[in-house]
Design an enzyme around this catalytic site. Sequence first.
Site, PDB file in Angstrom:
ATOM      1  N   LYS A 267     -77.285  32.139  36.425  1.00 42.81           N
ATOM      2  CA  LYS A 267     -77.332  31.744  37.842  1.00 42.81           C
ATOM      3  C   LYS A 267     -78.181  32.729  38.641  1.00 42.81           C
ATOM      4  CE  LYS A 267     -72.733  29.679  37.934  1.00 42.81           C
ATOM      5  NZ  LYS A 267     -71.390  29.805  38.465  1.00 42.81           N
TER       6      LYS A 267
ATOM      7  N   GLU B 179     -65.356  29.960  26.622  1.00 46.88           N
ATOM      8  CA  GLU B 179     -65.375  30.798  27.827  1.00 46.88           C
ATOM      9  C   GLU B 179     -64.232  31.800  27.832  1.00 46.88           C
ATOM     10  OE1 GLU B 179     -67.605  28.529  31.510  1.00 46.88           O
ATOM     11  OE2 GLU B 179     -65.477  28.922  31.723  1.00 46.88           O
TER      12      GLU B 179
ATOM     13  N   HIS C 166     -73.045  12.778   8.172  1.00 51.04           N
ATOM     14  CA  HIS C 166     -74.393  12.369   7.775  1.00 51.04           C
ATOM     15  C   HIS C 166     -75.460  13.209   8.480  1.00 51.04           C
ATOM     16  CE1 HIS C 166     -72.977   8.642   5.697  1.00 51.04           C
ATOM     17  NE2 HIS C 166     -71.921   8.960   6.420  1.00 51.04           N
TER      18      HIS C 166
HETATM   19  O1  PA5 Z   1     -64.079  27.537  33.900  1.00 52.09           O
HETATM   20  C1  PA5 Z   1     -64.736  27.812  34.893  1.00 52.09           C
HETATM   21  O2  PA5 Z   1     -64.289  28.556  35.771  1.00 52.09           O
HETATM   22  C2  PA5 Z   1     -66.121  27.234  35.104  1.00 52.09           C
HETATM   23  O3  PA5 Z   1     -66.520  26.405  34.080  1.00 52.09           O
HETATM   24  C3  PA5 Z   1     -66.140  26.430  36.399  1.00 52.09           C
HETATM   25  O4  PA5 Z   1     -65.194  25.409  36.316  1.00 52.09           O
HETATM   26  C4  PA5 Z   1     -67.517  25.846  36.664  1.00 52.09           C
HETATM   27  O5  PA5 Z   1     -68.472  26.843  36.693  1.00 52.09           O
HETATM   28  C5  PA5 Z   1     -67.515  25.096  37.979  1.00 52.09           C
HETATM   29  O6  PA5 Z   1     -67.154  25.939  39.012  1.00 52.09           O
HETATM   30  P1  PA5 Z   1     -66.694  25.382  40.424  1.00 52.09           P
HETATM   31  O7  PA5 Z   1     -65.467  24.569  40.213  1.00 52.09           O
HETATM   32  O8  PA5 Z   1     -66.446  26.588  41.256  1.00 52.09           O
HETATM   33  O9  PA5 Z   1     -67.828  24.542  40.955  1.00 52.09           O
END
Ligand code: PA5
Length: 435
Positions: free
Chosen positions: A420, A285, A306
């Site tokens: 989303k 990310e 494996h």
């Molecule tokens: O790193 C990030 O920001 C995302 O992976 C969020 O943690 C994830 O989408 C969950 O979001 P939230 O904590 O707002 O529910």
Amino acid sequence: MIKVDISNVWGEIALPDLLTMEKEVAAAHATLADGTGAGNDFLGWQNLPTRTPGEEVRRIQAAAQKIRSDSDVFVVVGIGGSYLGPRAAIELLQGANYNLMKGKGNPQVFFVGNGLSTRYWNDLCKLLEGKDFSIAIISKSGTTTEPAIATRALRWMLERKYGTDGARSRIYAITDPCKGALRQMATEEGWESFVIPPDVGGRFSVLTAVGLLPLAVAGIDIEEMLSGAMDAKEAYDLRSFENPVWLYAAVRNLLYRNGKAIELFESFEPGFKMFGGWWQQLFGESEGKDGKGLFPVTAEFTADLHSLGQMIQQGKRNIFETMVRFDAPEQKYTIGSDYKNLDGLNYLEGKTLDFVDEKAFLGTLAAHVDGGVPVITMDCGELNDRKVGELFYFLELSCGVSAYILGVNPFNQPGVEFYKRNMFQLLGKPGYEKN
Ligand code: PA5
């Protein structure tokens, strides 16, 4: 210090290549430390390590104590950065089968809200039958669909079982201090709540209550973990190639520039799998944007030798590996003798499983390097609560430095919104109607 060994990448890059990167790495590290780069409003994770726990940590410990005394099961609701860190640390420290070893006073910890599987939900409901349980709802935004659905259902289950007041004392919210739906719910319903600081992004939040509450409930010493992170903060501020953060960040960028597209992050510990998942999110990310970035994949050896082994050994040469090692545990298993020796294993009689594991590691390393796959090794030493704190911070820092070398903002994730938007449109969420 975690030892980063790059002696097995020299077939792919040369020492002068690395040395010419010195200024670039120094600049990336300074950008991060001085807060002058893109995403600099999300640098709060650098202030989380501590040797003197404050009021928030004390409240987390008190809540964990209560949960350990009144619950057979602790259900943690969250996804992404609000899920992977605590699960990673529990499995690394207590093993992938940790829940099978829990009993009275030491609740099982299950995670939900990290997907939309009805089968998984049905299983969870079955295992909660007849059990005393509490829940933590973790969401920085408070509006993420997967955890929101699980929250609604679990909250009603608790209210049916314990009544409104009883349920209230078993729900813990971990969210933004001021804004968002979960903050509002916690305030209106009177749930005990903990804070995800606004300047700490999800994937950098494991050393906040996001990680600390589930870990404390699982019996992990969170003060030790925070101290380990503080060790890392101090040790890895070094501004030279003696800093393993520099080596890791620089070498993975050099390999990327040389055409490597995939980094396999692996260990010979099955309990490491979820830690690899946490690392995958951290680097994926943070770096996968603007058409750039190494694709992060985790693997478990020897199991995956494996399955993925063939591809690693002889597939497309666009892979490099980062192998993470820990010292062997004190308790040994020694291989015995069998008088028939039909399996031909008597040549290992008297040898420990660690001994075999070490040879498997060395054999794999040599084979992959010979096959044209550069390997970085990370020797972490003893595996304990403190070390995991150090490892979390070490990798977060490496990620920030590496992303700035790559030239991307490590702290945003604009691409996550695309699925989303489509999903909301298909679900008919108000505000997302098709034009
Ligand atoms: O790193 C990030 O920001 C995302 O992976 C969020 O943690 C994830 O989408 C969950 O979001 P939230 O904590 O707002 O529910």
